[in-house]
Write a protein that holds these residues in place. Structure first.
Motif, PDB file in Angstrom:
ATOM      1  N   LYS A 233       0.897  -1.144   0.030  1.00 61.78           N
ATOM      2  CA  LYS A 233      -0.179  -0.018  -0.119  1.00 61.78           C
ATOM      3  C   LYS A 233       0.680   1.201  -0.036  1.00 61.78           C
ATOM      4  O   LYS A 233       0.385   2.267  -0.001  1.00 61.78           O
ATOM      5  CB  LYS A 233      -1.174  -0.082   1.056  1.00 61.78           C
ATOM      6  CG  LYS A 233      -2.097  -1.148   1.182  1.00 61.78           C
ATOM      7  CD  LYS A 233      -2.841  -0.932   2.415  1.00 61.78           C
ATOM      8  CE  LYS A 233      -4.141  -2.183   2.312  1.00 61.78           C
ATOM      9  NZ  LYS A 233      -4.526  -2.150   3.265  1.00 61.78           N
ATOM     10  N   CYS A 234       2.242   1.190   0.145  1.00 53.13           N
ATOM     11  CA  CYS A 234       3.203   2.288   0.189  1.00 53.13           C
ATOM     12  C   CYS A 234       2.909   3.048  -1.226  1.00 53.13           C
ATOM     13  O   CYS A 234       2.916   2.544  -2.154  1.00 53.13           O
ATOM     14  CB  CYS A 234       4.505   1.903   0.366  1.00 53.13           C
ATOM     15  SG  CYS A 234       5.623   3.142   0.310  1.00 53.13           S
ATOM     16  N   CYS A 235       2.661   4.381  -0.956  1.00 48.34           N
ATOM     17  CA  CYS A 235       2.542   5.278  -2.290  1.00 48.34           C
ATOM     18  C   CYS A 235       4.091   5.942  -2.687  1.00 48.34           C
ATOM     19  O   CYS A 235       4.111   6.720  -3.420  1.00 48.34           O
ATOM     20  CB  CYS A 235       1.639   6.193  -2.198  1.00 48.34           C
ATOM     21  SG  CYS A 235       1.958   7.564  -0.884  1.00 48.34           S
TER      22      CYS A 235
ATOM     23  N   CYS B 138       3.030   9.654   7.316  1.00 46.14           N
ATOM     24  CA  CYS B 138       2.782   8.782   6.000  1.00 46.14           C
ATOM     25  C   CYS B 138       1.238   9.059   5.318  1.00 46.14           C
ATOM     26  O   CYS B 138       0.252   8.638   6.235  1.00 46.14           O
ATOM     27  CB  CYS B 138       2.860   7.298   6.726  1.00 46.14           C
ATOM     28  SG  CYS B 138       2.364   6.036   5.385  1.00 46.14           S
TER      29      CYS B 138
ATOM     30  N   ALA C  10       0.020   7.125   3.274  1.00 45.55           N
ATOM     31  CA  ALA C  10      -0.781   6.030   3.014  1.00 45.55           C
ATOM     32  C   ALA C  10      -1.001   5.262   4.184  1.00 45.55           C
ATOM     33  O   ALA C  10      -1.551   4.250   4.226  1.00 45.55           O
ATOM     34  CB  ALA C  10      -0.041   5.162   1.934  1.00 45.55           C
TER      35      ALA C  10
ATOM     36  N   VAL D 268       0.856   3.602   6.057  1.00 49.68           N
ATOM     37  CA  VAL D 268       1.323   1.931   6.234  1.00 49.68           C
ATOM     38  C   VAL D 268       2.303   1.580   6.989  1.00 49.68           C
ATOM     39  O   VAL D 268       2.655   0.436   7.128  1.00 49.68           O
ATOM     40  CB  VAL D 268       2.175   1.619   4.586  1.00 49.68           C
ATOM     41  CG1 VAL D 268       0.909   2.165   3.486  1.00 49.68           C
ATOM     42  CG2 VAL D 268       3.180   2.531   4.497  1.00 49.68           C
TER      43      VAL D 268
END
Length: 63
Positions: A9-11, A55, A57, A59
């Motif tokens: 899910k890291c953007c 963060c 996102a 995550v």
């Protein structure tokens, strides 16, 4: 403190690496977070908490 991240899910925004560069980095190919120290020393805890908060996102999980 123990750090876990959901790399799926890291953007790749890189905020974690900016806030806590001793603990977080990014992969060169796509910017996804890399945890350099999953159990950082106490002097890094404040920066790690801030990294989790900023963060975009969400995550980063701290335990």
């Amino acid at each position: 403190m123990r750090i876990a991240v959901d790399t799926e899910k890291c953007c790749g925004a890189g905020q974690c690496a900016l806030v806590a560069p001793e603990v977080f980095d990014q992969r060169d190919e796509d910017g996804v977070v890399v945890v350099l120290d999953p159990e950082p020393p106490a002097e890094q805890h404040e920066a790690v908490r801030e990294a989790a908060q900023v963060c975009p996102a969400a995550v980063i999980t701290l335990g």
